[in-house]
Design a protein around this motif. Sequence first.
Motif, short mmCIF file in Angstrom:
data_model
loop_
_atom_site.label_atom_id
_atom_site.label_comp_id
_atom_site.label_asym_id
_atom_site.label_seq_id
_atom_site.Cartn_x
_atom_site.Cartn_y
_atom_site.Cartn_z
N MET B 1 1.08 -1.20 -0.06
CA MET B 1 0.10 0.04 -0.11
C MET B 1 0.87 1.43 0.07
N ALA B 2 0.76 2.22 -0.79
CA ALA B 2 1.68 3.42 -0.90
C ALA B 2 1.26 4.28 0.46
N LYS B 3 2.60 5.04 0.63
CA LYS B 3 2.50 5.85 2.03
C LYS B 3 1.59 7.16 1.37
N VAL B 4 1.03 7.67 2.44
CA VAL B 4 0.18 8.82 2.20
C VAL B 4 0.55 9.76 3.36
N LEU B 5 0.52 11.04 2.75
CA LEU B 5 0.99 12.16 3.82
C LEU B 5 -0.50 12.46 4.55
N MET B 6 -0.03 12.27 5.96
CA MET B 6 -1.17 12.37 6.79
C MET B 6 -0.82 13.08 8.30
N GLY B 7 -2.12 13.76 8.81
CA GLY B 7 -1.80 14.22 10.24
C GLY B 7 -1.85 13.17 10.96
N GLY B 8 -1.46 13.21 12.24
CA GLY B 8 -1.32 12.30 13.24
C GLY B 8 -2.81 11.85 13.60
N ASN B 9 -3.35 12.91 13.91
CA ASN B 9 -4.72 12.58 14.45
C ASN B 9 -5.78 11.84 13.23
N GLU B 10 -5.56 12.34 11.94
CA GLU B 10 -6.35 11.65 11.03
C GLU B 10 -5.86 10.26 10.79
N ALA B 11 -4.51 10.09 10.92
CA ALA B 11 -4.02 8.62 10.59
C ALA B 11 -4.57 7.79 11.80
N LEU B 12 -4.59 8.10 12.99
CA LEU B 12 -5.12 7.43 14.06
C LEU B 12 -6.40 6.98 13.92
N ALA B 13 -7.18 7.92 13.19
CA ALA B 13 -8.79 7.78 13.09
C ALA B 13 -8.77 6.88 12.00
N GLU B 14 -8.15 7.09 10.87
CA GLU B 14 -8.32 6.29 9.75
C GLU B 14 -7.95 4.63 9.87
N ALA B 15 -6.90 4.55 11.15
CA ALA B 15 -6.28 3.17 11.11
C ALA B 15 -7.51 2.56 12.04
N ALA B 16 -8.24 3.32 12.92
CA ALA B 16 -9.36 2.80 13.86
C ALA B 16 -10.31 2.12 12.68
N LEU B 17 -10.63 2.82 11.74
CA LEU B 17 -11.63 2.72 10.85
C LEU B 17 -11.47 1.20 10.00
N ARG B 18 -9.76 1.29 9.72
CA ARG B 18 -9.51 0.06 8.93
C ARG B 18 -9.42 -0.98 9.74
N ALA B 19 -9.60 -0.88 11.11
CA ALA B 19 -9.46 -2.06 12.15
C ALA B 19 -10.93 -2.49 12.36
N GLY B 20 -11.82 -1.80 11.46
CA GLY B 20 -13.20 -2.45 11.49
C GLY B 20 -13.82 -1.72 12.46
N CYS B 21 -13.39 -0.83 13.31
CA CYS B 21 -14.24 0.22 14.24
C CYS B 21 -15.33 0.91 13.80
N ARG B 22 -16.47 0.79 13.98
CA ARG B 22 -17.55 1.58 13.32
C ARG B 22 -18.34 2.51 14.45
N HIS B 23 -17.75 2.50 15.67
CA HIS B 23 -18.40 3.28 16.64
C HIS B 23 -17.53 4.04 17.38
N PHE B 24 -17.91 5.39 17.31
CA PHE B 24 -16.94 6.25 18.20
C PHE B 24 -18.08 7.31 18.81
#
Lengths: 69, 352, 250
Positions: B1-24
Motif C-alpha cells: 500500500m503506498a504511503k500517504v501524507l497525513m496528520g497524526g490525528n487523521e491517521a489514528l482515526a483512519e487506522a481505527a476505521l481500517r481495524a473495523g471500528c464503526r463506533h466512536f
Amino acid sequence: MFLTTIDKESCKGCYLCIPVCPKRLIKLGSEINKRGYHPAIITDTGECTGCRACFRMCPDLAIEIAKVV
Amino acid sequence: MAKVLMGGNEALAEAALRAGCRHFFGYPITPQSEIPEYLAKKMPQLDGVYLQAESEIAAINMVYGAAGAGVRVFTASSGPGISLMSEGISYIAGAELPCVIVNIMRGGPGLGNIAPSQADYNQATKGIGHGDFHLIVLAPNSVQEMADLTMLAFQLAEEYRNPAMILSDGLLGQMMEPVEFNENPPKEKDKPWATRGAKGRDPNIINRLLIEAEALQKHNLKLQEKYQLIKETQCRCESYLAEDADILLAAFGSCSRMAKSAVEMARSRGIKAGLVRPITLWPFPEKEVAEAAKGAKACLVTEMNEGQMLLDIRLALKGRIPIHFLGKSGGIIPTPGEILEEIERIEVNLRG
Amino acid sequence: MAEKIAARTEALTENPFHYCPGCAHGIIHRLVAETIEELGVREKTVGVASVGCSVFAYNYFNMDMQQAAHGRAPAVATGIKRVLPDNFVFTYQGDGDLAAIGTAEIVHAAARGENITVIFVNNTTYGMTGGQSAPTTILGQKTTTTPYGRDPHVNGYPMGVSEMLSTLGGVAHVSRVSIYSPAQVNRAKRAIKKAFEVQREKKGFSFVEVLASCPTNWRMTPQDALKWIEEKMLPIYPLGEFKTAAEEGK
C-alpha cells in the motif's frame, strides 16, 4: 371460581393488598416467615372475584390467582 | 500500500476505521479535535456511528454501553477530558470491556494550554481511576505509529478484554508525516458475553457491582492474573546504540525523537550515548530497560513533564547507576541541543 | 383445571426482590417486565440499571442487562441503542440518579431523540444511601440532609422532570403516573406500554415518570406512604401525559 394464594415466604407483610380487596378476604397473619415477616393470609377464596387488585398492589409477586374451571 | 501524507490525528482515526471500528463517541477538545472531525465525515460513509456526546463523562459511558453490546468502539480526548472519563474507565476495566481510549496530551494541570505535553503519564499508567486496575498504555512517536499502535490497541483490548490507551500528544496529533496502513488489520474476536438480546441463552449481564467482599476479592485476583500475563507477554521497547553506550538516554513518545538526535550529535562528538524508548508504558518494559542500561555508567531521562517516567526508570535500574533528568513542561519541547548539553555535562563528571 | 390469571411474568427472574416491604420498585419492576413480555420483545431487550435501590435490577429483569455508573444510564443506553438500533433498550432510574448527577445525560438523550425508553422512579429521596434529599424532595419535606425540612432558599425547588423534558424536540412521549392504587397501577402500565410502543415505532425518546413510595426513608407504613404520594406529591407532580407521539404527528 378463583383460587388466590399468598406465598408465605415471599410476602414481606407490607399489607398493601389488604385494603384493596373488595371482599375483605385478606387479613394479617400471625405466623412468622423465614425472614421474620408476618405474611398476610387469604381466608375464603370462594368469594374471590378474580379482580386482581391484590396482585396489582403486591410489590413482591407473592400473590397468584388461578381461575378454576 | 503506498504511503500517504497525513496528520497524526487523521491517521489514528483512519487506522481505527481500517481495524473495523464503526463506533466512536467523543467530545471536542484541542489538540485532538481532528479525530472526531475526521470520523464525522467518514463514519456515515461506512454506515458507522459517530456521536458527539454532551460531555466526556457521557462519551465514556456510551463507549461502555457499546463495548458491552460487543463492538469495536473508541473515544479520544486530551488530559482534561480523560480526567472526566476517570470513573467510566474504572467501570470499563472492572467489567472487562474491550475498548480504546486516546489521549492526545496537552499542557497541564488544569486548563493548562493546548501545546503538547507528556504530563499525563502517571495518570495513564498509575492513577486513571479508583480501584486496582490497569490500562494497556501504548505511546507512539510518529504518525506511522499513531496508526500502527491504534490497530494494536484494538487487538490487545479484545485479546485481554481490557481497555487500551493510546498516549500521544499535540505534536504527534497535529504534525503530518507519510504513513502506510497495515493491510491485514487484527480480526475481531467474537464476544459471547455481549448484551445483544438473550435469544436462546441465559441473559448476559455487564456489571461490576459485587456486594459480597469475597466475590469482589475473587474478581480482583482474576484481574491481577490478567495483568501479570500482559506484563509477561506484551512489553514493547526499542533501543538505539545502547549496547556500548556509557550514557543511556530514556525517553518515550515524541520526546524520544529529540533524544535520538541528541544521541547522534553526542556520538559525532565521540561521546558514547544511546537511547532506550519504552513503547508500552504499561506494562512498563523493566527488563528491556535494565538490559539496555547494562553497560551504561549513567542514565539521562528526558520528558515533556516534571519527571514521571523517571520513577519507572529508577525502579527498572534499581539504583545501579546515577539517573539524571531533563524535563520541560507547559508545552515546551526539549531541543536536541539542550539534551546534548546535558549529555556533555554528565560525560564531564563521569570522567571525574 | 386451573388457569393462572395472575402470576410472575417470565420477564422477571425467580430472584426475590431485596426491596423494603411495601417499596414501589417491586410494583414498577413487574409493570415493566410484563410490558416487555406482552410485546414479545424479552429476547431483544437490553435493560440498563442505574445506581440506587434499583441497582440490583439486573438480578430481577430476565433479559440482557447492563449496570451503569450513577447518572449515566441514558448515555450507556445510547451506546447500546446506536449499536443495536433494532433492539429494545430501556433504562430504569431513580430520582437521585436521573435528576441530580445524571441531569445532563437525560436531557441530552432526550434532546437527541434517542429511541430508548426511560422509566424514572420518583420517590423524592435517595433510598439506598439512607434517605437523603433529592432534587425531587418537596418543600418542607424532612430528610436526613434536610432535617428541618427542604428550604428553597437553601436547597432550591423540586424539579418537574417530565415537564422539563417535554419541551425538548427529540421527545416523543412523556407521561407521569403513579402506583398508589390498583387503578393508578393500571394507568401506569398503560403508559409504560405506550412508551415501549413509541420505541417500537422508532418515533424517538419515550419517558415515564412514576411517583413512588419509600416507606422506610419516609418513616411511614407502606399504606400511609401511598397516601402521602396522593396528598403531598400530586399537587407538585401532577399526573398526565405531557407529550404524546400522536400530537407530534410523526
